[in-house]
Design a protein around this motif. Structure first.
Motif, short mmCIF file in Angstrom:
data_model
loop_
_atom_site.label_atom_id
_atom_site.label_comp_id
_atom_site.label_asym_id
_atom_site.label_seq_id
_atom_site.Cartn_x
_atom_site.Cartn_y
_atom_site.Cartn_z
N THR A 55 -9.17 -6.24 -0.19
CA THR A 55 -8.44 -5.16 0.20
C THR A 55 -6.84 -5.47 -0.45
N ILE A 56 -6.32 -6.53 -0.04
CA ILE A 56 -4.98 -6.57 -0.20
C ILE A 56 -4.63 -7.08 -1.68
N TYR A 57 -5.56 -7.37 -2.51
CA TYR A 57 -5.48 -7.62 -4.07
C TYR A 57 -5.10 -6.30 -4.66
N THR A 58 -5.70 -5.22 -4.32
CA THR A 58 -5.64 -4.01 -4.96
C THR A 58 -5.16 -2.84 -3.92
N ALA A 59 -4.12 -3.19 -2.98
CA ALA A 59 -3.58 -2.25 -2.26
C ALA A 59 -3.06 -1.08 -2.75
N ASP A 60 -2.51 -1.11 -3.92
CA ASP A 60 -1.63 0.09 -4.64
C ASP A 60 -2.72 0.98 -4.98
N LEU B 50 -2.80 7.53 0.96
CA LEU B 50 -2.15 6.86 2.16
C LEU B 50 -0.44 7.20 1.92
N PRO B 51 0.09 8.00 2.90
CA PRO B 51 1.59 8.19 2.99
C PRO B 51 2.28 6.95 3.16
N ILE B 52 3.68 7.10 2.89
CA ILE B 52 4.50 5.98 3.47
C ILE B 52 4.47 5.83 4.92
N GLY B 53 4.40 4.29 5.13
CA GLY B 53 4.20 3.76 6.62
C GLY B 53 2.76 3.53 7.02
N VAL B 54 1.95 3.47 5.84
CA VAL B 54 0.45 3.12 6.14
C VAL B 54 -0.03 2.29 4.73
N ILE B 55 -0.36 1.16 5.21
CA ILE B 55 -0.85 0.24 4.18
C ILE B 55 -2.23 -0.29 4.63
N PRO B 56 -3.06 -0.60 3.57
CA PRO B 56 -4.35 -1.20 4.00
C PRO B 56 -4.32 -2.64 3.99
N ILE B 57 -4.82 -3.08 5.13
CA ILE B 57 -4.92 -4.51 5.74
C ILE B 57 -6.42 -5.10 5.35
#
Length: 248
Positions: free
Chosen positions: A133-138, A146-153
């Motif tokens: 998940t964090i490898y390809t979060a973009d 996902l809007p600003i203020g949201v990021i996959p964990i």
């Protein structure tokens, strides 16, 4: 519950069988009952059940078959967006767009994800946590909108197991538990902690396949290399900034 936790294993092969909607709702509801900082629930669970969306997410997880095989994929996201909107709609100016609140939201997210996993297993389902998940979060941000203020964990795949792989080993309790204060490790204690794992048949097979002298070298030279570590770290840091978690 302790017995159930002790039987946890990562499931990577799933039956072609959907999860009943009422069971899925119970699983998701369990996630919302997790402990949360300030009762703010700084997370969102993006549930993907359609074949189209699971296919779209698959490349984000290096096309591991379980992403399209499992009937449910849940992307667990740190989310300061929702709470900030609520604050502004009530004339309260939030300042949660910083690293401290990323950590808080990440804690909330992972606690909710663990509740989801435990409830799923209590229903006889299998789960697997995807570190990709964090490898390809973009790419995940783009795919899920996902809007600003949201990021996959992290991401959970959930479904009915097609098999039951053997339990994976864990370090002994004394390896990770420190009473009263942190007790640092000396050479002998490090050797003792890893002795059983290093002597296992699985490790011996890995050493043979990888032509390396010890398990630590497999981790540093095959599984999690310095170049990959730095690459993925930089990429995730850039996504964190883009998604609004590093404003001063």
């Amino acid at each position: 519950m302790i017995d159930a936790i002790a039987r946890h294993r990562s499931i990577r092969n799933y039956l072609d069988k959907p999860i009943e909607p009422e069971i899925l709702n119970e699983i998701l509801a369990a996630g919302t009952r997790a402990s949360t900082i300030g009762n703010m629930q700084l997370y969102s669970l993006v549930v993907s059940t359609s074949k189209e969306m699971r296919n779209a997410l698959a490349p984000c997880h290096f096309n591991q078959p379980m992403v399209t095989q499992a009937p449910v994929v849940i992307t667990c996201c740190a989310d300061i967006h929702r709470f900030s909107l609520w604050c502004r709609q009530r004339n309260a100016e939030p300042r949660y767009d910083n690293f401290a609140w990323f950590v808080s939201a990440a804690i909330d997210t992972l606690m909710a994800a663990e509740n989801v996993a435990l409830e799923a297993e209590a229903h006889g389902l299998g789960i697997c946590v995807l570190g990709t998940t964090i490898y390809t979060a973009d790419k995940i941000v783009e795919t899920l909108g996902l809007p600003i203020g949201v990021i996959p964990i992290t991401t959970l795949v959930i479904g009915y197991p097609a098999d039951q792989p053997p339990l994976t080993d864990r370090l002994p309790l004394e390896a990770v538990v420190h009473h009263e204060t942190y007790h640092d490790y000396d050479t002998q204690s490090i050797d003792k902690i890893w002795a059983e794992r290093e002597a296992s048949d699985e490790t011996q097979e890995l050493l043979k396949v990888n032509d390396l002298p010890n398990l630590a070298r497999i981790f540093t030279e095959k599984r999690y290399t310095a170049n990959d570590n730095l690459l993925f770290s930089r990429k995730y840091f850039e996504v964190l900034k883009k998604q609004g978690f590093f404003n001063q």
